[in-house]
Design a protein around this motif. Sequence first.
Motif, PDB file in Angstrom:
ATOM      1  N   ASN A  16       0.852  -1.191   0.000  1.00 28.25           N
ATOM      2  CA  ASN A  16       0.000   0.000   0.000  1.00 28.25           C
ATOM      3  C   ASN A  16       0.891   1.246   0.000  1.00 28.25           C
ATOM      4  OD1 ASN A  16      -2.006   1.880   0.241  1.00 28.25           O
ATOM      5  ND2 ASN A  16      -2.832   1.117   2.168  1.00 28.25           N
ATOM      6  N   PRO A  17       1.081   1.875  -1.169  1.00 27.66           N
ATOM      7  CA  PRO A  17       1.942   3.068  -1.227  1.00 27.66           C
ATOM      8  C   PRO A  17       1.222   4.301  -0.692  1.00 27.66           C
ATOM      9  CG  PRO A  17       1.071   2.568  -3.405  1.00 27.66           C
ATOM     10  CD  PRO A  17       0.566   1.486  -2.486  1.00 27.66           C
ATOM     11  N   LYS A  18       1.943   5.130   0.033  1.00 23.70           N
ATOM     12  CA  LYS A  18       1.389   6.364   0.585  1.00 23.70           C
ATOM     13  C   LYS A  18       2.405   7.484   0.416  1.00 23.70           C
ATOM     14  CE  LYS A  18      -2.348   4.603   2.821  1.00 23.70           C
ATOM     15  NZ  LYS A  18      -3.737   5.083   2.739  1.00 23.70           N
ATOM     16  N   THR A  19       1.937   8.709   0.599  1.00 25.11           N
ATOM     17  CA  THR A  19       2.829   9.863   0.644  1.00 25.11           C
ATOM     18  C   THR A  19       2.631  10.566   1.974  1.00 25.11           C
ATOM     19  OG1 THR A  19       2.721  10.170  -1.758  1.00 25.11           O
ATOM     20  CG2 THR A  19       3.500  12.029  -0.450  1.00 25.11           C
ATOM     21  N   VAL A  20       3.703  10.669   2.755  1.00 25.29           N
ATOM     22  CA  VAL A  20       3.662  11.330   4.059  1.00 25.29           C
ATOM     23  C   VAL A  20       4.816  12.321   4.118  1.00 25.29           C
ATOM     24  CG1 VAL A  20       3.723  11.022   6.564  1.00 25.29           C
ATOM     25  CG2 VAL A  20       2.679   9.257   5.128  1.00 25.29           C
ATOM     26  N   ASP A  21       4.508  13.560   4.462  1.00 21.02           N
ATOM     27  CA  ASP A  21       5.532  14.612   4.512  1.00 21.02           C
ATOM     28  C   ASP A  21       6.306  14.694   3.197  1.00 21.02           C
ATOM     29  OD1 ASP A  21       4.744  15.090   7.082  1.00 21.02           O
ATOM     30  OD2 ASP A  21       6.444  14.092   8.032  1.00 21.02           O
ATOM     31  N   ASN A  22       5.578  14.552   2.096  1.00 27.81           N
ATOM     32  CA  ASN A  22       6.165  14.614   0.748  1.00 27.81           C
ATOM     33  C   ASN A  22       7.179  13.507   0.482  1.00 27.81           C
ATOM     34  OD1 ASN A  22       4.739  16.983  -0.077  1.00 27.81           O
ATOM     35  ND2 ASN A  22       6.139  18.206   1.181  1.00 27.81           N
ATOM     36  N   LYS A  23       7.122  12.448   1.265  1.00 30.26           N
ATOM     37  CA  LYS A  23       7.998  11.299   1.050  1.00 30.26           C
ATOM     38  C   LYS A  23       7.168  10.089   0.640  1.00 30.26           C
ATOM     39  CE  LYS A  23      11.842  12.410   4.186  1.00 30.26           C
ATOM     40  NZ  LYS A  23      12.633  11.921   5.357  1.00 30.26           N
ATOM     41  N   SER A  24       7.718   9.294  -0.265  1.00 31.51           N
ATOM     42  CA  SER A  24       7.050   8.061  -0.685  1.00 31.51           C
ATOM     43  C   SER A  24       7.327   6.977   0.347  1.00 31.51           C
ATOM     44  CB  SER A  24       7.560   7.616  -2.061  1.00 31.51           C
ATOM     45  OG  SER A  24       7.242   8.572  -3.040  1.00 31.51           O
ATOM     46  N   ILE A  25       6.261   6.430   0.896  1.00 35.17           N
ATOM     47  CA  ILE A  25       6.436   5.368   1.882  1.00 35.17           C
ATOM     48  C   ILE A  25       5.632   4.142   1.465  1.00 35.17           C
ATOM     49  CG2 ILE A  25       6.896   6.954   3.787  1.00 35.17           C
ATOM     50  CD1 ILE A  25       3.734   5.483   4.284  1.00 35.17           C
ATOM     51  N   ILE A  26       5.985   3.019   2.076  1.00 38.45           N
ATOM     52  CA  ILE A  26       5.341   1.743   1.777  1.00 38.45           C
ATOM     53  C   ILE A  26       4.749   1.171   3.060  1.00 38.45           C
ATOM     54  CG2 ILE A  26       5.756  -0.661   1.088  1.00 38.45           C
ATOM     55  CD1 ILE A  26       5.789   1.272  -1.251  1.00 38.45           C
ATOM     56  N   GLN A  27       3.509   0.696   2.961  1.00 36.99           N
ATOM     57  CA  GLN A  27       2.885  -0.035   4.055  1.00 36.99           C
ATOM     58  C   GLN A  27       2.723  -1.492   3.634  1.00 36.99           C
ATOM     59  OE1 GLN A  27       0.142   3.640   5.833  1.00 36.99           O
ATOM     60  NE2 GLN A  27      -0.848   1.742   5.183  1.00 36.99           N
ATOM     61  N   LEU A  28       3.111  -2.407   4.504  1.00 28.60           N
ATOM     62  CA  LEU A  28       2.941  -3.835   4.249  1.00 28.60           C
ATOM     63  C   LEU A  28       1.656  -4.291   4.935  1.00 28.60           C
ATOM     64  CD1 LEU A  28       6.607  -5.088   4.850  1.00 28.60           C
ATOM     65  CD2 LEU A  28       5.576  -4.177   2.751  1.00 28.60           C
ATOM     66  N   GLU A  29       0.741  -4.861   4.155  1.00 27.86           N
ATOM     67  CA  GLU A  29      -0.565  -5.229   4.689  1.00 27.86           C
ATOM     68  C   GLU A  29      -0.991  -6.599   4.165  1.00 27.86           C
ATOM     69  OE1 GLU A  29      -3.343  -2.124   3.755  1.00 27.86           O
ATOM     70  OE2 GLU A  29      -2.102  -0.530   4.612  1.00 27.86           O
ATOM     71  N   THR A  30      -2.043  -7.140   4.773  1.00 31.30           N
ATOM     72  CA  THR A  30      -2.658  -8.382   4.296  1.00 31.30           C
ATOM     73  C   THR A  30      -4.174  -8.253   4.396  1.00 31.30           C
ATOM     74  OG1 THR A  30      -2.546  -9.389   6.493  1.00 31.30           O
ATOM     75  CG2 THR A  30      -0.708  -9.844   4.986  1.00 31.30           C
ATOM     76  N   ALA A  31      -4.889  -9.152   3.711  1.00 29.55           N
ATOM     77  CA  ALA A  31      -6.354  -9.133   3.698  1.00 29.55           C
ATOM     78  C   ALA A  31      -6.903 -10.397   4.349  1.00 29.55           C
ATOM     79  CB  ALA A  31      -6.867  -9.019   2.265  1.00 29.55           C
ATOM     80  N   MET A  32      -7.972 -10.250   5.134  1.00 26.71           N
ATOM     81  CA  MET A  32      -8.465 -11.381   5.919  1.00 26.71           C
ATOM     82  C   MET A  32      -9.120 -12.464   5.066  1.00 26.71           C
ATOM     83  SD  MET A  32     -11.636  -9.599   7.953  1.00 26.71           S
ATOM     84  CE  MET A  32     -13.192  -9.158   7.173  1.00 26.71           C
ATOM     85  N   GLY A  33      -9.700 -12.100   3.913  1.00 26.79           N
ATOM     86  CA  GLY A  33     -10.348 -13.102   3.074  1.00 26.79           C
ATOM     87  C   GLY A  33      -9.387 -14.130   2.509  1.00 26.79           C
ATOM     88  N   ALA A  34      -8.107 -13.739   2.392  1.00 23.45           N
ATOM     89  CA  ALA A  34      -7.101 -14.650   1.843  1.00 23.45           C
ATOM     90  C   ALA A  34      -6.822 -15.831   2.767  1.00 23.45           C
ATOM     91  CB  ALA A  34      -5.801 -13.885   1.573  1.00 23.45           C
ATOM     92  N   ALA A  35      -7.346 -15.777   3.989  1.00 21.49           N
ATOM     93  CA  ALA A  35      -7.131 -16.873   4.943  1.00 21.49           C
ATOM     94  C   ALA A  35      -7.820 -18.158   4.517  1.00 21.49           C
ATOM     95  CB  ALA A  35      -7.619 -16.461   6.332  1.00 21.49           C
ATOM     96  N   ILE A  36      -8.657 -18.109   3.501  1.00 21.34           N
ATOM     97  CA  ILE A  36      -9.363 -19.301   3.036  1.00 21.34           C
ATOM     98  C   ILE A  36      -8.395 -20.441   2.720  1.00 21.34           C
ATOM     99  CG2 ILE A  36      -9.389 -18.566   0.604  1.00 21.34           C
ATOM    100  CD1 ILE A  36     -12.212 -19.787   0.397  1.00 21.34           C
TER     101      ILE A  36
END
Length: 494
Positions: free
Chosen positions: A354-374
């Motif tokens: 999940n890419p974001k911009t904070v304080d004019n800097k490019s940052i990356i968030q590592l995430e997962t989705a609960m439906g993939a638990a199948i």
Amino acid sequence: MSKNMDEIIKLCSIHVNLSESCKQSLKRVLQSATESQFKLVFSRLENTLQKFMSKLVVKPISEAQKFTFIRLYINYLVDPIRKLSWKAIEAPNKDSLLFLESLPNEIKQIGQDNLNKVAILKVNGGLGTSMGCNGPKAMITVAGSKNFLDITFSQIQAVNSTFNCKIPLILMNSFNTSGETSEWVACQNSTDIYTYEQEVFPRIDKNSGLPFETSEEESEWNPPGHGSVYQALYDSGLLDKLIESGKEIIFISNVDNLGAVVDRSLLGVMISDKKDFLIETAPKTKMDVKGGTIVTNNGRLTLLERAQVPDAHINEFEDINKFTIFNTNSLWINLKALKKSLEKSPMELPLIVNPKTVDNKSIIQLETAMGAAIENFKNVGVIVVGRDRFLPVKKTNDLLLLQSSLFSLDSLNIPRLDPSRTAVPMVSLDDHYKTVHDFNTRFKAIPNMLDCNSLSIEGDVRFEENVTLVGDVKIINTDSSPLIIKNETLKGTS
């Protein structure tokens, strides 16, 4: 290659306890890596892993979540957007799907007889920033003076009262929502509401690969997506507490989906078929073409997101005649099966970058989705439900529909579409209505939309009392002054 894998695993084991299943999980992430990627991963881990782990020391994060962060970080370095092999992907056979409308009454009765064995969990980690709100999305007023949490709790109370049962409400909060949610819970005077907080991951500076740093410490962290719902529930002790209290099934859904309520027939399926995991899907329409769907991957049921589809097959993925259902993110899970899976090893869920911009800097968030638990359970099922169980509020467009006369709350406080309608109108509001404040400013009164097929508004248009919309209504105001509409019926293009 195995030597390279062993070196990386050895490096990781310095920072987190690795069971044999965890080592195998890392090997699966690394199996597609090239020689140059191995070098990159090892170099990055050697230079950054200690910094990430030192940062995590200040947060109450479990060993399992530390491992999950490391696995996802390595996944990000090797293949941040892992495309699945399209040859292995197939739409599920219709005969393998369950259909809510076709379930016999005996199943509903089984569910009703076992209502005391279910708990309801709402994912409540999101902010209302996309709708211009600073606080938790769950606090947005939806109907009258009631917000999402008010209505959700009233739905559970109505079921408990009607069927003489005791279903608890569990809220998974993030550090963004815990404070205000705790205040709401304190006002309910109930012992049947439980909360826990999902853990956090450090954000990554995209350019340096190091932990992101800024003057506001909270901005250096992110909730790791709703895929953390399982491990955080286990780590909180609530999973054991639920099992000890006699609960067998947990129903999980997003807090902004007021159609996702406990259903006796769905519970009956879990009990009678001894399902470990049941995922609700709904028929795809043209509005849902980008949504994740359930497919078979080498014969195994899995959640397929659009980002995992090779570019050459996007059109095929969006073909609603081939992939006919989409994931509503409402799940039914056997608690003992969940505990067994988590005690074996942390959930192995696909990475979402999940890419974001904070304080004019490019940052990356590592995430997962609960439906993939199948993929982490054995006896799984996919059930097709009606659109009445999928009423999320993502934009003010959705808020307009829910607040209109198209919907009313039934005896169990569930929003029900007027019986004269088979579907809701298509609504398009421009940026004048983007935030809840802007929406409330321009809709002093909600128009009657019972006979409206579609609504498109461009410009500053303000609705007051006694407005009715009929057919396909398009309103354009190019003037800098607001257009005020009241005591009027608009038919067709205006």
